[in-house]
Design a protein around this motif. Structure first.
Motif, PDB file in Angstrom:
ATOM      1  N   LEU A 172       0.712  -1.252   0.039  1.00  6.62           N
ATOM      2  CA  LEU A 172      -0.107  -0.113   0.072  1.00  6.62           C
ATOM      3  C   LEU A 172       0.896   1.266   0.109  1.00  6.62           C
ATOM      4  O   LEU A 172       0.540   2.250  -0.768  1.00  6.62           O
ATOM      5  N   LEU A 173       1.965   1.100   0.787  1.00  2.00           N
ATOM      6  CA  LEU A 173       2.590   2.463   0.915  1.00  2.00           C
ATOM      7  C   LEU A 173       3.483   2.712  -0.245  1.00  2.00           C
ATOM      8  O   LEU A 173       3.681   3.737  -0.726  1.00  2.00           O
ATOM      9  N   ALA A 174       4.034   1.479  -0.801  1.00  2.00           N
ATOM     10  CA  ALA A 174       4.870   1.799  -2.052  1.00  2.00           C
ATOM     11  C   ALA A 174       4.234   2.349  -3.207  1.00  2.00           C
ATOM     12  O   ALA A 174       4.508   3.248  -3.963  1.00  2.00           O
ATOM     13  N   ALA A 175       3.118   1.546  -3.285  1.00  2.00           N
ATOM     14  CA  ALA A 175       2.083   2.056  -4.359  1.00  2.00           C
ATOM     15  C   ALA A 175       1.681   3.465  -4.334  1.00  2.00           C
ATOM     16  O   ALA A 175       1.617   3.987  -5.159  1.00  2.00           O
ATOM     17  N   THR A 176       1.352   3.968  -3.147  1.00  2.00           N
ATOM     18  CA  THR A 176       0.733   5.454  -2.998  1.00  2.00           C
ATOM     19  C   THR A 176       1.944   6.148  -3.064  1.00  2.00           C
ATOM     20  O   THR A 176       1.815   7.469  -3.749  1.00  2.00           O
ATOM     21  N   TRP A 177       3.207   6.012  -2.460  1.00  2.00           N
ATOM     22  CA  TRP A 177       4.269   6.836  -2.859  1.00  2.00           C
ATOM     23  C   TRP A 177       4.724   7.067  -4.321  1.00  2.00           C
ATOM     24  O   TRP A 177       4.900   8.012  -4.854  1.00  2.00           O
TER      25      TRP A 177
END
Length: 150
Positions: free
Chosen positions: A140-145
């Motif tokens: 989730l974090l990698a995709a959003t970043w």
């Protein structure tokens, strides 16, 4: 070793964001993202003490388009909540809370792509770690970043 890796990834994320003249949410996601991903990978937990302030800050950074940010947060978080209700073993409560916060940083038209990208990252983490059960927070974090920076 973890501190060196954490520092390297954080420095690289900030450098990419600076070169691309990314929005402030990108820097916030880089810092919180690295810390939360490391915690989630190690302990399979996303502490509220970090996820809730991140979500609030991401929402506040979208003051110029607050309505769209709230809508994105509700749709992205709601979709993850539906998965949690449907199959509780597939997703933890921390992932759901994180998804609500991260949705605020994403434009509504990119939510489906964010869901697909975060799932792909989670599958790659599972393949790399050779485990079936891996946390979804790092994906989730990698995709959003990536979607807010690139």
């Amino acid at each position: 070793m973890t501190t060196v890796l954490l520092s390297s990834v954080l420095g690289s994320s900030w450098a990419v964001a600076a070169v691309l003249d990314a929005p402030p949410s990108s820097y916030l996601l880089a810092w919180f993202g690295i810390v939360l991903a490391m915690i989630d990978l190690r302990h399979h937990r996303l502490p509220d003490a970090l996820t809730l302030p991140l979500g609030a800050a991401l929402l506040l950074l979208q003051f110029h388009g607050l309505g769209a940010a709230v809508l994105s947060a509700l749709v992205f978080g709601g979709a993850h909540l539906a998965v949690r209700w449907w199959r509780p073993a597939f997703m933890g409560g921390g992932d759901v809370k994180l998804a609500f916060g991260l949705g605020a940083a994403l434009p509504p038209q990119s939510l489906l792509f964010a869901a697909i990208t975060s799932s792909a990252v989670t599958i790659l983490v599972a393949a790399f770690r050779r485990r079936r059960a891996v946390p979804h927070g790092p994906g989730l974090l990698a995709a959003t970043w990536a979607l807010t920076t690139l």
